[in-house]
Design an enzyme around this catalytic site. Structure first.
Site: not given
Length: 405
Positions: A7, A90, A179, A211, A240, A282-283, A384
């Site tokens: 990935n 991916r 996603h 994202g 974004r 970054d949260y 994923e």
């Protein structure tokens, strides 16, 4: 069957080695670019975890390191690379033709190259990883799953934009969504854990990472999703902007003499949590700053949570109800506060979060709604790679069967 999944992202490369169809995870790891542009490589085998670091960040060097780990005696995985049966990738954007799992050929790579402008942050490094892996392991079956494939079931009323229809007819300008592999895995696994029939349930899947996107999944099919032609549309993200009035972009160019490249830079890398908070994309860093009294950080989090919550209501309306909320991705899995804020004031939809379970089961695969709540709420660690392994292994079997028949 040994399936290696690669990935390749914009600033990281993840890998997992599975023994299929048993779905045994044999080895996994991730190489990430840090803020100084150097590499941190974390590897986890069934016996131990190791961390390696080196200067610079090179896709080929990382892939070389991954292949060495696969045959390292310390990891007790493979004795040689010839034991890899399938390599799964991916793949970012498949356009209208990328509807499922496909074999990677030179002609497919050439077609993918034409779609780079639709995901300029991710596609170049994604393609670099695919091309480098094919050169390093040339005699193995390579296949991949497009990130957009799961959303090919969107109806026309959901994927069309309100622009002249000819732009869709001639240039395929429409919502594609991203996603997809993550939403597919999270929604299927969450319904399984919640005891719901996937093929007759109304699910909102929420993938929250740097994202982020939300998807409406009705009766096992994606019927709407927040990202669009590119990964910029939708909810607020790390850097974004998410949904924005198209007139804002025209205004910026006309009044501030900004070039297309400068506008691209602003909406992709200088907006979102970073743009509003001025702290970080970054949260976790924004959340910390907010707790320390930073007003801009608090505002950024409020906007972030609000934008996601709006999609929940919209998608419940689009599906005619709601049975299940699935949270996945780094933030979706690991931030109890994000889930709490996003689910607040949604009791009218039947959403009732258990604060105790939300906090105590944070980061795990868990059911976190109140006992008698109408809507199930489930945390699903992103996987994923497993979904990709399933699909490429199945394709490899079909190809082998066709060759023998």
């Amino acid at each position: 069957m040994n399936v290696l999944v690669i990935n390749s992202g914009s600033s990281s490369i993840k890998f997992r080695l599975f023994c299929m169809p048993e779905e045994i995870l044999v080895l996994q790891g991730v190489a990430e670019k840090n803020s100084e542009g150097n590499t941190t490589f974390r590897i986890s085998s069934q016996k131990e975890k190791t961390v390696k670091k080196w200067n610079g960040y090179s896709c080929k060097k990382i892939l070389d390191a991954i292949l060495k780990e696969l045959v390292s005696p310390a990891n007790e995985c493979l004795s040689s690379l010839s034991e890899v049966d399938v390599v799964g990738h991916r793949m970012i954007h498949g356009g209208e033709n990328g509807t499922g799992c496909v074999e990677i050929t030179d002609s497919l790579v050439a077609e993918m190259q034409k779609l780079v402008s639709l995901a300029p942050l991710h596609y170049p490094t994604n393609l670099e990883g695919i091309n480098a892996t094919r050169k390093l392991i040339p005699d193995v079956f390579h296949a991949g799953v497009f990130d957009t494939a799961f959303h090919h079931t969107l109806p026309e009323k959901a994927f069309l934009y309100g622009i002249p229809f000819s732009w869709y007819q001639k240039h395929k300008i429409r919502k594609f969504g991203f996603h997809g592999t993550s939403h597919k895995y999270a929604s299927q696994r969450a319904s399984q854990i919640a005891g719901l029939d996937y093929q007759s349930s109304k699910i909102v899947s929420c993938h929250l990472g740097n994202g982020a996107s939300v998807a409406a999944i009705k009766n096992g099919k994606s019927i709407d999703t927040s990202m669009g032609l590119t990964p910029v549309e939708g909810v607020l993200m790390g850097t974004r902007c998410g949904d924005i009035d198209a007139g804002v972009l025209i205004y910026l160019q006309q009044n501030f003499n900004l070039s297309n490249r400068e506008v691209q830079q602003i909406i992709n890398k200088e907006s979102g949590l970073l743009g509003i908070s001025g702290v970080s994309g970054d949260y976790r860093a924004v959340e910390k700053a907010a707790q320390e009294g930073n007003k801009a950080a608090r505002t950024a989090l409020a906007v972030y949570h609000y934008r996601i919550k709006k999609y929940f209501g919209a998608y419940a309306a689009a599906m005619g109800g709601l049975d299940l909320l699935a949270f996945t991705g780094g933030i979706g899995q690991n931030s109890a506060n994000a889930r709490k804020e996003i689910c607040s004031d949604l009791e009218f939809l039947g959403v009732q979060l258990s604060e105790k379970q939300n906090t105590e089961l944070n980061g795990t695969e868990a059911i976190i709604q109140q006992e008698k709540a109408n809507v199930k709420i489930v945390i699903i660690p992103a996987n994923e790679e497993l979904m990709i392994a399933r699909e490429v292994a199945d394709l490899a079997k079909r190809k082998q069967k066709d060759r023998l028949s």
